[in-house]
Every structure is written in structure tokens, then in C-alpha cells.
Motif scaffolding. Structure first.
Motif, mmCIF file in Angstrom:
data_model
loop_
_atom_site.group_PDB
_atom_site.id
_atom_site.type_symbol
_atom_site.label_atom_id
_atom_site.label_comp_id
_atom_site.label_asym_id
_atom_site.label_seq_id
_atom_site.Cartn_x
_atom_site.Cartn_y
_atom_site.Cartn_z
ATOM 1 N N ARG A 1 -9.939 -1.642 2.548
ATOM 2 C CA ARG A 1 -9.230 -1.229 3.757
ATOM 3 C C ARG A 1 -9.971 -0.087 4.448
ATOM 4 N NH1 ARG A 1 -2.894 0.767 4.326
ATOM 5 N NH2 ARG A 1 -3.085 1.480 6.474
ATOM 6 N N GLY B 1 -8.360 3.104 4.465
ATOM 7 C CA GLY B 1 -7.686 3.067 3.168
ATOM 8 C C GLY B 1 -7.767 4.367 2.404
ATOM 9 N N THR C 1 0.824 -1.205 0.000
ATOM 10 C CA THR C 1 0.000 0.000 0.000
ATOM 11 C C THR C 1 0.854 1.249 0.000
ATOM 12 O OG1 THR C 1 -1.742 -1.185 1.163
ATOM 13 C CG2 THR C 1 -1.800 1.224 1.260
ATOM 14 N N ASP D 1 -8.011 2.593 -1.097
ATOM 15 C CA ASP D 1 -8.267 1.162 -0.978
ATOM 16 C C ASP D 1 -9.594 1.029 -0.231
ATOM 17 O OD1 ASP D 1 -8.414 -1.516 -0.281
ATOM 18 O OD2 ASP D 1 -6.272 -1.698 0.118
#
Length: 810
Positions: free
Chosen positions: A303, A83, A15, A300
Motif C-alpha cells: 500500500r 501504507g 487495515t 503495509d
């Protein structure tokens, strides 16, 4: 919990490499560093979050400390685990109605337990990686839900603004409103009106002083100002009451009917998840559109759902409100220049510090001021922009049903109604297909408007069989979908019709290109690049004659003497033999004839009515657009304009010779005079572009060298731009907050600024500018990026900023 992390979130390495601006890659020093931009953004968001958190807690009927708990947990937990690094989470206005209903039915401790269970449900959804499925919900449903919640909030808070107590539902609040007006509290009303006035007027303060003052959040200024006025006037009003943290109620075991609790958990999960995920995608767009953004940053979403779930578990356990991504705080975070998740985390820490240290100050705030603040937030949730959008997409029925359902029945019931209506509308559109047949000049036209599904096959078959054997036929498909049954019906009819001596042309009227599936409908290959259903190029109507690279279908097997003129994808990048036209492309004269023929067949029928009107009324353009003769700059495309909109002047280098510069160069001046004095255009735009050959020639020219060719004599009008570039005392224009890539780009930008000054020297332009009937604009078009930049005068600086439009959902 780590076992449930989405791919890329279990280890931070993936990430963080994907999003370098947000946090350092693993393997390096983990010393906590805070960028100055993150610190200033955290303070700005904290100043907004503090009064809003208290106001939302007041609107739900929860303990006021619960709003502070949710704000702190949203910043610390969701900010660290989520995320979407730039999204700020906390108690959201969209959850107010849901939470208020839960507190009314089950009490505060059970509501906290529901928040914990909703967080666990979000963690489970994150493990299943279904976050993007939430984005499949129609925006009309989401906006309708938010509008319904906004109306519910505003109506309820109106009672507190008037000095009373809200009822449990919108109908009850509306019925009780006349009685409340009869016994309104003047002091509460005065404080509320003052708060609303500051909220409305503060962002509109003019001048340099207003620009500096607007840096303070309007919400903070409104609440602080109302508090100061109430204290100075000695008004006796209900104020914020923050009991000791020792008596703060935490989550308890759920107590109530099972089905009711399950519905409550599902509702909370749905609203929290959808609002957070939609907010994350909106923040991505907002961050990518910032000047100088290195590259679009995508969140994300799985996430993010994980971080929201963890935050709700912690917030519910600690006695806080449900947590979701909040648009107001996220927008402030991005606009304040935040570059990483540190801004969100620090904002959470500041909320914790305020909850522990600033209690005496917070307890001076009148409840009427917080109610006015929340009522304004609720009214803003009914967005006119969203209403216009859903109306344009013919989804206003879904929006209205969802909003009314939320107002009258509840959030979950309203959303369910909206989904049902959306499905019904989609099915109605899928089955509503109009098929007509008409004959024009011996050619039979079959027009299909709508989606071609098996339900429309009988009507399609009847229309096709109205075409006589051996006739010329054109089938126009004005839709974006054709299922297998309709495709086979059309293909079988075409094969039969062509076998009996007829001709068939199948076109897509909306896109301007032919519609065909693999193994195309036509059995005839294209000849000499002539568009056909087998060899046709799937490109836009403005596709270039020669310079595009287009992948064509493989040619049909050669069955005899007929030459193969189709071009495969492998041929697309193969250079042609010297002196031989590229395969699939005719020489220049035939290109022109083919283009004119295509216009007459496809475009002319669509624009004939509009051009006839312009022919009757004459041209009335609103803008003179002066740009370079470069073939890559298509003025109508980059301005989304049509016939009659622009009065266009093109020359080499988009130059505007100053008045009296040299005899023989009056064509540009004549066009300017005609546009301003005769056509009365309201604006003039000078548009430069990247990679301009004229600017390259200027840079390579020798100072003082004689100009012996027409091109050289013309380029002498660009001399002032070159002198401006080389003048160290003249500030150089910048491009979206960054320095130009090279000297050519610097000269292209400088040239636009210089030509605007030349424009001001023309008598007709100067006269119109003095009257205030004309404005000048500078534009720079980057060809390779397909990005337009608009010149903005900022004090002594001239900055070309991106042209963009960002819509952040509430």
C-alpha cells in the motif's frame, strides 16, 4: 485504482483494525478529528519541510515552486493513500542527482513526464505486490547509493556556497573548484558559513534555555537567521525567485530517445521505491521504540508503494519534483509524537498555504543559505554509522564500488555496479570454505569454516578420509548452510565410519549446538538427556537444565532392550510423576556433571585464551552490578558481557543495606568498598526485576512484626523502600511513560531508586562520586517481556525508559 489495491487496502476495514492508532474503524462517524499530538507534529514537520523543499529544488535546477508542489503532494496524497501512516513524503535529497540529470538532458517538462511514468510503474509494482522484494537489495548498496548521491550534492552546492554556478557532474565540479575559489563571493560565503554554523551548533545548545530553543528546527532557524542577517547588512545576493503560479510549467509529452527515457523511468522508480520502502521499515522501528507505544506497528509496504506511485503521478502532472519517503521529516514526525496519518496530511496542507500566502517572505531567502542547507544534508548522507556497519559485515567493497559508481557514472550505473559486486562477493563467500584435519589426544578433529556446498565436497571428502578406521572423530561445522550434496557426503561417511567401530560427533561450533537434518546424522539415540544428534535439543547454549520447553525429534523405533529416553514434543508439557525426575533430565548431581562436561568440551576451548589472559593480568572490571539472586536474571545475557567485565553481587531483593544498619550484614558493604577502592570500577548498577519474590514478601509483611528467621531479618533492609512507596509526598517512579502494572511492580521500581540512595550513603561511593570517577545507574528488567529499562532522572521525576537502539536510514 482500487482494483490494484493490495489485500487489506481495498477496504479500509482490515487495515484500520490492524492499526488502531492510525485511523478509526469503519462503520463509525467519519467526522474528521485531529489529535493535539498530530497537530503539533504537523507544524514541526512543516517548519522543516519548507526550507528543505526549496533547497532541493534549487539543487536540481528545477523551478523552486516544484519543491513546494512535491512537498504538498507528498503530504496530501502519499499521506492519505500510503501504507506507512507516520512516514512523511516529499522531494528527497536522494533523488537530487537523478532529477538534475533529467532536467539537464531532457528539460523540465519531460522530467515531469518521467515522474508521471515512474509513478505509474510504482502503481503497477503495487498491483503485483512485490514491495518486499525491494528489501532484498543489500543495505550496503542502498547506503553506498545514498553516500554517492550525498557527495554529488555537496560538491555541486559548494559552488553556490562560494557564489558561483555548479557544473553538470562531480568530475567537472571538482575541476572547476580551484577557479571558483579564486573568484569567490565574500557575501555568499559569509551567509553560507552562518547557515552551516547554526545547523551545527543549534542542536547542541546547553541548559534549560537550550532545551526549549531546540524545539525549533535547526534548518528553519539557520535559513531564517541567514536571511535576517543578509537583509540587515544590506548584502546583495541572489535570492529565491518564485514566479507567478499562472506561469508554472506542467508536465508535457516525453521528448527524447526511447531507451534514454526508459532508463530514466527505471532509475526514478528504483530510487523512489527503495528509499520509500526502507524508510517505512525504519519508521516502524522508530515508532515501536517510543515510550508507551502500545505495540509495534508494521507498515503495509504494498500500500505504501501504491501511495508513492499515486503521489508521483499527481506531482509530475502538476509540475512537481519526484516524491519519496524522507527520513528527516519522518523522524521529526515520530519524535514530535504523531499518532496517525493526520499529521502528514496537515503538514501538506500547511505547505499549500505557505506557497500561496508566504511568497513575499520566501523571496527574501538567499540562495546561498539554501545551498548551504542542502550541502549539509548531502554530507550527512555519508553516514559513519553505515560505514562501520558495512565494514563489520565485510561489505565495504560493495559500499565503496556503489558510491564511486554513483559519483562518477550515475545512479543507475552505480547501483548496477554495486549489485554485480555484491553477487560476486556472495559467490566468493559461498565457495570459500576452509576444511582442516588435526589430531588431538587421540581424537581426530575435522573443522569446516564456511558454507558447505557441492563445490567443497571434494575437499570435505579428502579431509574425512584422513580419519583412520575405528577412531573417535569430531566434525565441527562453523557455517550456516549445507546443501544436499555435502549433507549426503557427510552422512554416508558417518554411517561407514560408525559401522567399522568408530565414533562420530557432529557439532556446530558457532552456535554451540549440534547440526543435523531430519532423520539425523547419528543413528544412536540420546541417553538420559545426553545431547546427541538425534535426540539433541535445538536450544541456545544457555538453555536451562529443567525449565525450558523444547520440541525434540521423534524417537527412533525401539529395536530391542534399550530403553527409550528421548522426549517427544507431546511429552514436553506432560507433568512428571511425583518424586521422579523428568524424562530426559538427570537428578541434580548429574545435571551439574553434564553441564561441566559440556563446558569442557565445547566452551572451554573457545574461552581458554581469554581466561588465561585474565588470569595473568588479574581482574579489571569496569562495573559493579548489584542484582537479585533470582534464577531468571542472567546478568551476562542481559548485559551482553563476558569474563572480566562485571563484578557481580547478588542477594535476595537486590538490597544495599545503608552503613551501620545492622551488624552481620557487611558482605554487601565489603563488596562495594572492594569494587570502588580496590578495583576502581567506574559505575555501579542496581538492577531490579519483575515478579521479585522479595518485594512480594515485603508487601505482605505486617508492620512492626518481629523477624525471627534469617530471611525476615534480611528483608528488613527493604523497609525504607516500602516506606517510600507509601509516602504520598514522594513522586512514584514510572515505567516508560506508563504507570506500573501493580503494587509489586511499583515496589520493584521504588526499591531500585531507594537502593541507589543507600549506595550514596556509603563512604567510598560518596568519595568517588565527589571526585567524578564513579556514576550510578538503575535498571529494571522485565522478565516476561525480556526488556531492559534504564532509570532516567528528569527534574523531579524518575522514569525507567526502554533501552533501545534505532537506526533510521537516510
Amino acid at each position: 485504482m482500487s482494483a490494484c489495491l493490495p489485500a487489506g487496502a481495498t477496504e479500509s476495514a482490515h487495515t484500520e483494525r490492524a492499526h488502531p492508532p492510525h485511523s478509526p474503524p469503519p462503520g463509525r462517524s467519519r467526522r474528521f478529528r485531529v489529535a493535539g499530538a498530530d497537530l503539533s507534529a504537523a507544524v514541526a514537520v512543516f517548519l522543516i519541510a519548507l526550507p528543505l523543499s526549496l533547497g532541493i529544488a534549487l539543487a536540481t535546477g528545477a523551478p523552486l515552486q516544484a519543491g513546494l508542489v512535491a512537498a504538498a503532494v507528498g503530504g496530501l496524497v502519499a499521506g492519505r493513500l500510503g501504507g506507512s501512516p507516520l512516514q512523511v513524503s516529499g522531494p528527497a535529497a536522494g533523488l537530487t542527482v537523478v532529477t538534475a540529470d533529467l532536467i539537464h538532458q531532457y528539460g523540465w517538462r519531460t522530467t515531469c513526464a518521467v515522474t508521471v511514468l515512474a509513478g505509474l510503474a510504482q502503481l503497477g509494482l503495487a498491483c503485483l505486490r512485490v514491495a518486499r522484494a525491494a528489501l532484498a537489495v543489500s543495505p550496503a548498496i542502498v547506503h553506498g547509493m545514498l553516500a554517492g548521491i550525498g557527495v554529488t550534492i555537496a560538491v555541486a552546492q559548494a559552488h553556490i556556497v562560494l557564489g558561483g554556478e555548479p557544473q553538470s557532474s562531480v568530475p567537472d565540479n571538482l575541476r572547476a573548484l580551484p577557479a571558483q575559489l579564486a573568484r569567490l563571493d565574500p557575501a555568499a560565503l559569509a551567509v553560507s558559513v552562518l547557515t552551516l554554523a547554526v545547523l551545527l551548533l543549534w542542536p547542541r545548545m546547553p541548559g534549560r534555555a537550550g532545551h526549549l530553543l531546540r524545539r525549533m528546527p535547526a534548518a528553519l532557524v539557520a535559513v531564517a537567521g541567514a536571511t535576517a542577517v543578509a537583509a540587515a547588512a544590506g548584502l546583495v545576493l541572489p535570492v529565491v525567485d518564485l514566479p507567478s503560479w499562472h506561469s508554472h510549467a506542467l508536465a508535457g509529452l516525453p521528448d527524447g530517445p526511447v531507451l534514454g527515457l526508459v532508463a530514466a523511468v527505471l532509475t526514478t522508480t528504483l530510487v523512489c521505491s527503495v528509499q520509500s520502502l526502507l524508510g517505512a521499515t525504519a519508521v516502524d522501528k522508530l515508532a515501536a521504540a517510543r515510550p508507551g507505544a502500545p505495540s509495534p506497528v508494521r507498515s503495509d509496504l504494498d500500500r505504501e508503494l501504491l501511495g508513492q506511485g499515486a503521489a508521483n503521478v499527481v506531482s509530475g502532472t502538476l509540475g512537481g519534483l519526484p516524491v519519496a519517503g524522507v527520513a528527516v521529516r519522518s523522524t521529526a514526525n515520530v519524535h514530535a509524537g504523531a499518532v496517525s496519518r493526520n499529521a502528514t496530511i496537515i503538514h501538506g496542507a500547511l505547505v499549500v498555504a505557505a506557497a500561496l500566502v508566504l511568497v513575499p517572505l520566501l523571496e527574501l531567502i538567499p540562495l546561498a543559505a539554501l545551498a548551504a542547507l542542502v550541502m549539509a544534508v548531502g554530507l550527512r548522507m555519508v553516514s559513519l554509522h553505515h560505514i562501520r556497519t558495512v565494514t563489520r559485515h565485510r561489505e565495504v567493497l560493495v559500499y565503496a564500488v556503489t558510491a564511486l559508481g554513483v559519483i562518477s557514472l550515475g545512479v543507475l550505473e552505480g547501483v548496477a555496479l554495486g549489485i554485480a559486486v555484491a553477487v560476486g562477493v556472495a559467490l566468493h563467500r559461498l565457495t570459500r570454505t576452509r576444511i582442516t584435519h588435526e589430531e588431538e589426544s587421540g581424537v581426530h578433529h575435522v573443522h569446516v569454516r564456511g558454507q558447505l556446498t557441492f563445490l567443497a565436497v571434494p575437499r570435505l571428502s579428502r579431509a574425512l578420509h584422513l580419519v583412520p578406521q575405528g577412531a573417535d572423530a569430531v566434525v565441527s561445522l562453523n557455517g550456516s548452510f549445507m546443501d544436499h550434496a555435502a549433507y549426503e557426503t557427510l552422512q554416508d561417511w558417518q554411517n561407514t565410519h560408525t559401522a567399522r567401530g568408530g565414533t562420530v560427533e557432529i557439532t556446530g561450533r558457532r552456535s554451540g549446538v549440534r547440526i543435523a537434518e531430519p532423520g539425523a546424522l547419528s543413528t544412536e539415540p540420546a541417553h538420559d538427556g545426553e545431547p546427541g544428534t538425534t535426540g539433541d535439543c535445538r536450544c541456545r547454549p544457555w538453555t536451562a537444565w529443567r525449565n525450558h520447553q523444547c520440541e525434540r525429534p521423534s524417537p527412533a523405533p525401539d529395536t530391542g532392550d534399550r530403553p527409550d529416553t528421548t522426549r517427544t514434543s507431546a511429552d514436553a508439557h506432560r507433568p512428571a510423576d511425583p518424586g521422579t525426575p523428568a524424562r530426559g533430565h538427570a537428578p541434580g548431581g548429574r545435571q551439574l556433571v553434564r553441564g561441566l562436561s559440556t563446558f569442557q568440551r565445547r566452551t572451554a576451548p573457545l574461552v581458554r585464551g581469554e581466561l588465561a589472559r585474565l588470569a595473568r593480568e588479574g581482574q579489571q572490571p569496569s562495573q559493579l552490578f548489584l542484582t537479585c539472586a533470582d534464577s531468571r536474571v542472567v546478568t551476562s545475557m542481559i548485559t551482553s558481557s563476558g569474563p572480566g567485565d562485571l563484578f557481580v553481587v547478588r542477594n535476595v531483593g537486590n538490597l544495599v543495606p545503608p552503613p551501620g544498619a545492622e551488624r552481620g550484614d557487611d558482605s554487601v558493604a565489603a563488596a562495594i568498598e572492594y569494587a570502588v577502592d580496590v578495583l576502581a570500577v567506574r559505575s555501579i548498577t542496581v538492577c531490579g526485576h519483575s515478579g521479585c519474590g522479595a518485594m512480594q514478601a515485603l508487601l505482605g509483611s505486617r508492620p512492626g512484626s518481629p523477624a525471627v528467621t534469617p530471611l525476615g531479618r534480611w528483608l528488613r533492609h527493604g523497609g525504607p523502600s516500602l516506606e517510600r512507596l507509601r509516602d504520598p509526598g514522594t513522586p512514584a517512579p514510572r515505567l516508560a511513560g506508563r504507570a506500573p502494572a501493580d503494587d509489586v511492580e511499583q515496589l520493584c521500581l521504588t526499591n531500585v531508586v531507594q537502593q541507589l540512595e543507600h549506595l550514596r550513603a556509603h563512604e567510598s561511593v560518596a568519595r568517588a562520586l565527589e571526585k567524578g570517577t564513579l556514576e550510578l545507574h538503575g535498571v529494571y528488567f522485565h522478565v516476561g517481556e525480556a526488556q531492559a529499562y534504564l532509570l532516567a532522572e528528569q527534574e523531579e521525576e524518575r522514569v525507567f525508559d526502554r533501552v533501545r537502539e534505532v537506526d533510521l536510514a537516510v
